[in-house]
Structure formats: structure tokens, C-alpha cells
Scaffold this motif. Structure first.
Motif, mmCIF file in Angstrom:
data_model
loop_
_atom_site.group_PDB
_atom_site.id
_atom_site.type_symbol
_atom_site.label_atom_id
_atom_site.label_comp_id
_atom_site.label_asym_id
_atom_site.label_seq_id
_atom_site.Cartn_x
_atom_site.Cartn_y
_atom_site.Cartn_z
ATOM 1 N N VAL A 38 -13.942 -4.512 -4.322
ATOM 2 C CA VAL A 38 -12.699 -3.729 -4.293
ATOM 3 C C VAL A 38 -11.857 -4.040 -5.529
ATOM 4 C CG1 VAL A 38 -10.553 -3.331 -3.019
ATOM 5 C CG2 VAL A 38 -12.721 -3.569 -1.780
ATOM 6 N N HIS A 39 -11.784 -5.303 -5.880
ATOM 7 C CA HIS A 39 -11.058 -5.748 -7.073
ATOM 8 C C HIS A 39 -11.631 -5.101 -8.327
ATOM 9 C CE1 HIS A 39 -8.932 -8.349 -9.828
ATOM 10 N NE2 HIS A 39 -10.038 -8.973 -10.212
ATOM 11 N N GLU A 40 -12.944 -5.089 -8.456
ATOM 12 C CA GLU A 40 -13.581 -4.496 -9.629
ATOM 13 C C GLU A 40 -13.385 -2.990 -9.686
ATOM 14 O OE1 GLU A 40 -17.618 -5.743 -9.375
ATOM 15 O OE2 GLU A 40 -17.146 -7.876 -9.696
ATOM 16 N N ARG A 41 -13.266 -2.333 -8.547
ATOM 17 C CA ARG A 41 -13.039 -0.889 -8.508
ATOM 18 C C ARG A 41 -11.595 -0.527 -8.829
ATOM 19 N NH1 ARG A 41 -16.867 2.267 -5.349
ATOM 20 N NH2 ARG A 41 -18.654 0.956 -4.755
ATOM 21 N N GLY A 42 -10.698 -1.524 -8.847
ATOM 22 C CA GLY A 42 -9.303 -1.267 -9.147
ATOM 23 C C GLY A 42 -8.496 -0.731 -7.983
ATOM 24 N N GLU A 43 -9.009 -0.865 -6.762
ATOM 25 C CA GLU A 43 -8.244 -0.444 -5.581
ATOM 26 C C GLU A 43 -7.270 -1.555 -5.211
ATOM 27 O OE1 GLU A 43 -11.599 2.331 -3.367
ATOM 28 O OE2 GLU A 43 -11.724 0.137 -3.226
ATOM 29 N N ALA A 44 -6.011 -1.206 -5.071
ATOM 30 C CA ALA A 44 -4.992 -2.230 -4.816
ATOM 31 C C ALA A 44 -4.951 -2.675 -3.368
ATOM 32 C CB ALA A 44 -3.623 -1.705 -5.229
ATOM 33 N N LEU A 45 -5.507 -1.880 -2.466
ATOM 34 C CA LEU A 45 -5.361 -2.141 -1.034
ATOM 35 C C LEU A 45 -6.702 -2.079 -0.328
ATOM 36 C CD1 LEU A 45 -2.321 0.232 -0.425
ATOM 37 C CD2 LEU A 45 -2.219 -2.260 -0.507
ATOM 38 N N ALA A 46 -6.833 -2.898 0.712
ATOM 39 C CA ALA A 46 -7.929 -2.790 1.665
ATOM 40 C C ALA A 46 -7.319 -2.808 3.063
ATOM 41 C CB ALA A 46 -8.928 -3.931 1.507
ATOM 42 N N VAL A 47 -7.887 -2.017 3.969
ATOM 43 C CA VAL A 47 -7.350 -1.924 5.329
ATOM 44 C C VAL A 47 -8.504 -1.939 6.316
ATOM 45 C CG1 VAL A 47 -5.273 -0.667 4.635
ATOM 46 C CG2 VAL A 47 -7.321 0.614 5.262
ATOM 47 N N LEU A 48 -8.194 -2.325 7.546
ATOM 48 C CA LEU A 48 -9.205 -2.305 8.597
ATOM 49 C C LEU A 48 -8.537 -2.259 9.959
ATOM 50 C CD1 LEU A 48 -9.235 -5.418 9.957
ATOM 51 C CD2 LEU A 48 -10.457 -5.931 7.865
ATOM 52 N N THR A 49 -9.297 -1.845 10.962
ATOM 53 C CA THR A 49 -8.910 -2.031 12.354
ATOM 54 C C THR A 49 -9.788 -3.150 12.883
ATOM 55 O OG1 THR A 49 -10.472 -0.347 13.134
ATOM 56 C CG2 THR A 49 -8.217 0.368 12.635
ATOM 57 N N ARG A 55 -4.379 -5.437 3.548
ATOM 58 C CA ARG A 55 -4.662 -6.526 2.628
ATOM 59 C C ARG A 55 -4.347 -6.075 1.203
ATOM 60 N NH1 ARG A 55 -5.912 -10.641 -0.754
ATOM 61 N NH2 ARG A 55 -7.213 -12.213 0.240
ATOM 62 N N LEU A 56 -3.442 -6.776 0.533
ATOM 63 C CA LEU A 56 -3.159 -6.481 -0.870
ATOM 64 C C LEU A 56 -4.233 -7.156 -1.724
ATOM 65 C CD1 LEU A 56 -0.464 -5.724 0.495
ATOM 66 C CD2 LEU A 56 0.705 -6.569 -1.540
ATOM 67 N N VAL A 57 -5.047 -6.343 -2.372
ATOM 68 C CA VAL A 57 -6.106 -6.866 -3.235
ATOM 69 C C VAL A 57 -5.586 -7.074 -4.649
ATOM 70 C CG1 VAL A 57 -8.461 -6.480 -4.084
ATOM 71 C CG2 VAL A 57 -7.812 -5.690 -1.798
ATOM 72 N N GLU A 58 -4.662 -6.214 -5.061
ATOM 73 C CA GLU A 58 -3.991 -6.341 -6.361
ATOM 74 C C GLU A 58 -2.489 -6.346 -6.099
ATOM 75 O OE1 GLU A 58 -5.627 -6.805 -9.037
ATOM 76 O OE2 GLU A 58 -7.653 -6.107 -8.575
ATOM 77 N N VAL A 59 -1.891 -7.533 -6.017
ATOM 78 C CA VAL A 59 -0.494 -7.652 -5.612
ATOM 79 C C VAL A 59 0.423 -6.846 -6.527
ATOM 80 C CG1 VAL A 59 1.454 -9.261 -5.522
ATOM 81 C CG2 VAL A 59 -0.673 -9.812 -4.336
ATOM 82 N N GLY A 60 0.279 -6.993 -7.817
ATOM 83 C CA GLY A 60 1.174 -6.301 -8.735
ATOM 84 C C GLY A 60 1.084 -4.796 -8.599
ATOM 85 N N ASP A 61 -0.134 -4.253 -8.614
ATOM 86 C CA ASP A 61 -0.316 -2.801 -8.511
ATOM 87 C C ASP A 61 0.217 -2.279 -7.182
ATOM 88 O OD1 ASP A 61 -1.469 -2.734 -10.992
ATOM 89 O OD2 ASP A 61 -3.534 -2.578 -10.259
ATOM 90 N N ALA A 62 -0.069 -2.994 -6.104
ATOM 91 C CA ALA A 62 0.365 -2.535 -4.788
ATOM 92 C C ALA A 62 1.882 -2.506 -4.678
ATOM 93 C CB ALA A 62 -0.227 -3.434 -3.701
ATOM 94 N N LEU A 63 2.555 -3.558 -5.131
ATOM 95 C CA LEU A 63 4.005 -3.639 -4.969
ATOM 96 C C LEU A 63 4.739 -2.669 -5.881
ATOM 97 C CD1 LEU A 63 4.651 -7.465 -4.487
ATOM 98 C CD2 LEU A 63 4.420 -5.670 -2.758
ATOM 99 N N ARG A 64 4.193 -2.373 -7.037
ATOM 100 C CA ARG A 64 4.886 -1.424 -7.915
ATOM 101 C C ARG A 64 4.592 0.034 -7.552
ATOM 102 N NH1 ARG A 64 0.807 -3.260 -11.748
ATOM 103 N NH2 ARG A 64 2.189 -4.997 -12.222
ATOM 104 N N SER A 65 3.629 0.261 -6.662
ATOM 105 C CA SER A 65 3.233 1.630 -6.324
ATOM 106 C C SER A 65 4.010 2.220 -5.160
ATOM 107 C CB SER A 65 1.735 1.676 -6.002
ATOM 108 O OG SER A 65 0.966 1.353 -7.131
ATOM 109 N N ARG A 66 4.753 1.413 -4.434
ATOM 110 C CA ARG A 66 5.555 1.932 -3.325
ATOM 111 C C ARG A 66 7.026 1.963 -3.717
ATOM 112 N NH1 ARG A 66 7.291 -1.709 1.617
ATOM 113 N NH2 ARG A 66 9.109 -0.412 1.164
ATOM 114 N N ARG A 67 7.829 2.663 -2.933
ATOM 115 C CA ARG A 67 9.281 2.669 -3.124
ATOM 116 C C ARG A 67 9.913 1.671 -2.164
ATOM 117 N NH1 ARG A 67 11.283 7.164 -6.043
ATOM 118 N NH2 ARG A 67 9.619 7.736 -7.508
#
Length: 420
Positions: free
Chosen positions: A112-123, A310-322
Motif C-alpha cells: 500500500v505504501h509503495e502504491r502511494g495510497e494514504a489510507l487502508a481500511v477494513l471491517t 489505518r493511516l499508511v501515509e500520515v502526512g498525505d492523509a492529514l493534508r487531504s481532509r478538511r
């Protein structure tokens, strides 16, 4: 091919090959102690992304499985972000506590990190398992079961402009999907369905109806121009007791773009002839139904966990929301499983109408937390203040907790519309 840590184990981890799907899925079913219908199995086969599926193998036999779907998920502010939907995770009972699951999670999060996805989720089938891999409980859902005789939706001033009609669920599918797609950005946690996923909301094999009749689709349209304003999908189980009819309505989905459409759909569903009980397995915590009925206690709402984030890329995830309020805080993030996230991050935003910045910093930390708690708060459904009350977030600058907690909150409760 990756060897697992224990040299005495003849286990190897590698990606799935397309022709291996059947035994791989057999292992998953064994791990869950279940056997799915042929129709459901075929649907998941079609949806499986083989290039994102992993197996742990003992010789030619799969003993552990994990996969991911390439989703796009709404986050606070309306952005819809690429997100890994973790799925089909299982380990055979004979191979538990041998590092199989940890190896799968390690390989998957690296991918997921290598793909550049900032988030992972699951049930989660067992929520306690996934906290150690950094997944925090990010959304809840309500389950309601209402006695029809005691629950009513009063008429509204705009009822006259809504026309209700029944349609074949598959014939109306494209029309409903367009409305669903328009509404995704409005609620965090909503998933933008990729091609093929539109099958899931209308999946209705007779073998899985559990005594219910076929799926119905109810459309709410504007009387003047025919515009679709909402829809509901439901089924009815016919039942008769000595006292008369006692049918059960199971509501799979209610989606509405206006208050008038929502009111009309719920009035219909809560007043079907020959029925006694209305069951709704999943609603947002702030669903308007709670305020449409005269006696919400009669809905017997039950709160259940839903999506783990799950935040996989903390910086990208936090800057992408309002953010709901201005925030300027340095977060000390601890992430043992994805060490690239560990460190101090400077988060600042001028409020909901502005974007956000989040960059690594050498500045002193003002709030300390693990990535699991950051995931729990990310979609706005869990407050940082509540996590701090449980001792999971530490305030290092007076006032930083209240400031960050207000900012991370959101005015619409996050919600996962369907499982995966």
C-alpha cells in the motif's frame, strides 16, 4: 517469494496466481468456518484483484490469505481518496500463532505504501486483532428493529411533490448508482463504487434470502420533472401468527438527496400492510430517521463497530481532509508497524474552507498519540478528547487537545455504506 521468520516452518508468502483462486478461497472459508453460496462465491471471484491478493503457502497448500480492493473513500471536506480496502484475511486453525497474519499484514502495508495510497481500511471479524497493526475504529453504525404499530413518520409539507413507485432493482440500478455517486462526497466513509461493485447492493440469490421474498426497489421522484431524489431497497418475509399477519421488513438501503424524499421513503417502509417488524441492519449514527419518528426509543437502536481506519501515509492523509476549526499543532506519532510515520508532524489549517498542511518537523510535540488513535479520529466519528479520556492521547501543551479535537470533528457522522 518471502520466507517467514521461523526457519523451521516450510512456509512461504507470495502473490496469488489467477489459477490458484479456488484453493486460496477454500482456505479462507475454512478459516472462517463457513461455506458461501455458489452465487456469492462467484461474485467475490469476479471482484478479487489478483494482483493485490497474497497467500502463505505450505508446499502447494494455502494456509493464509489476504487481499485488498482499490477503493476511493470520502473524507471530511468532500475529497474522495484512493484507499486500500483490506479483505479476505484468514489463517487456517492449524497455522495460528506462527507469524502468518503478521507476515501478511507486513507485506500488504508495504505494498500500500509503495502504491502511494494514504489510507487502508477494513471491517474486522475480531477487532482486537487489528489494533496491533495500527487500525483504529473509525466509524460506527446503528442497527434498528422497530415494531411497526408503534413507529410512525408524520406527514411533511412537501409530501405532495414526491412520487413513489416500485421498479425492478436491476432495471433501476444505473439510475440509482448515479444518485449514490453524487452523494458519496457528502459523508466521510462512503465508498465510490468501481465498475462491478454496483452488483453488491442488488445481490439477491434465492438461496440467501433466509425466508424473505425478492429484493424490491422503491424510487422517490419529483412529480414535476421525474428527477430521482431517493431510493430504498428492501425485502419482506411473510409471517402469520394466531393474532394475524406478522411480516418482517428488512431494509437494505435508504438513500436520499432531499429531506422530503427521505421522509416519503421511511413513511412507506414503516407502514407496509401485513407486516409487524422493520429491521434495518446499518444506519449512520446521526441518521435523520431518529428524528423523523415520534418515539425514537421504539426503534431500539443498537450501536455497533463498522470501519477500522489505518493511516499508511500520515502526512498525505492529514493534508487531504478538511478541518472543522482552525488548528496549529505538532503531533508526535508513534507507528511501530509502519516506521516511516513515526515522528513529529506539524498540522495546520485555517478551518473548513481552507486546505491543510502537514509536514515533518523538529519542533517540540504538543500532542502525542499512536497511529491507531489517529485512524480512529481521522473521519471525524471519534473525538481526540474521548481517546485522551481513555489515556490513549497525551496533551503536551495546554489547550492543544481541545484545539485538535474540535478540528478533527465533523458535522456529519462517518458511515460505511456496505461491507467488503
Amino acid at each position: 517469494m518471502t520466507q517467514l521468520a521461523d526457519p523451521h516452518d516450510a512456509l512461504s508468502l507470495r502473490p496469488l496466481a489467477a489459477e490458484e483462486w479456488e484453493p486460496w478461497y477454500d482456505a479462507l472459508e475454512t478459516a472462517f468456518g463457513s461455506v458461501e453460496s455458489a452465487e456469492r462465491r462467484a461474485m467475490w471471484h469476479a471482484l478479487t484483484e489478483v494482483d493485490r491478493s497474497l497467500g502463505v503457502w505450505e508446499g502447494e497448500a494455502p494456509v493464509g490469505t489476504a487481499g485488498a480492493f482499490s477503493f476511493r473513500m470520502a473524507v471530511p471536506g468532500g475529497a474522495v481518496l484512493p484507499t486500500a480496502g483490506v479483505t479476505m484475511v484468514g489463517v487456517l486453525p492449524t497455522h495460528r500463532r506462527r507469524g502468518v497474519l503478521t507476515a501478511l499484514m507486513r507485506h500488504q502495508l508495504d505494498d500500500v505504501h509503495e502504491r502511494g495510497e494514504a489510507l487502508a481500511v477494513l471491517t474486522a471479524s475480531e477487532p482486537a486483532i487489528y489494533g496491533r497493526y495500527g487500525y483504529g475504529l473509525g466509524t460506527w453504525k446503528l442497527r434498528v428493529e422497530a415494531p411497526r404499530a408503534w413507529v410512525r413518520v408524520a406527514p411533511g409539507p412537501e409530501d405532495g411533490r414526491i412520487r413513489l413507485r416500485l421498479a425492478d432493482p436491476r432495471a433501476a440500478l444505473a439510475h440509482c448508482e448515479r444518485l449514490y455517486h453524487e452523494l458519496v462526497p457528502r459523508r466521510p466513509g462512503m465508498l465510490a463504487r468501481r465498475p462491478g461493485w454496483e452488483r453488491l447492493p442488488v445481490f439477491d440469490p434465492p438461496a440467501e434470502r433466509g425466508g424473505h421474498g425478492p429484493l424490491h426497489c422503491l424510487l422517490a421522484e419529483d412529480r414535476t420533472d421525474g428527477e430521482l431524489l431517493g431510493y430504498a431497497r428492501y425485502s419482506v418475509a411473510e409471517q402469520w401468527l394466531d393474532g394475524g399477519p406478522a411480516g418482517v421488513v428488512r431494509v437494505r438501503e435508504v438513500t436520499a438527496a432531499s429531506a422530503a424524499a427521505r421522509r416519503a421513503l421511511w413513511r412507506y417502509l414503516l407502514d407496509l400492510d401485513l407486516t409487524e417488524t422493520v429491521q434495518v441492519p446499518s444506519l449512520p449514527l446521526d441518521d435523520p430517521l431518529l428524528h423523523l419518528v415520534g418515539d425514537p426509543r421504539r426503534l431500539r437502536p443498537r450501536q455497533l463497530d463498522a470501519l477500522f481506519v489505518r493511516l499508511v501515509e500520515v502526512g498525505d492523509a492529514l493534508r487531504s481532509r478538511r478541518y472543522a476549526a482552525p488548528v496549529d499543532v505538532v503531533l508526535a506519532v508513534q507507528d511501530e508497524f509502519c516506521p516511516w510515520n513515526t515522528g513529529h508532524w506539524h498540522l495546520h489549517s485555517a478551518g473548513p474552507e481552507k486546505g491543510a498542511a502537514c509536514e515533518p518537523t523538529e519542533a517540540s510535540a504538543e500532542l502525542a498519540l499512536a497511529v491507531r488513535e489517529l485512524g480512529a479520529a481521522y473521519l471525524g466519528g471519534t473525538t481526540l478528547a474521548a481517546l485522551a479520556g481513555a489515556g490513549l492521547v497525551t496533551e503536551l501543551r495546554p489547550g492543544a487537545l481541545a484545539e485538535a479535537s474540535r478540528a478533527f470533528a465533523w458535522d456529519v457522522a462517518p458511515w460505511l455504506p456496505h461491507g467488503f
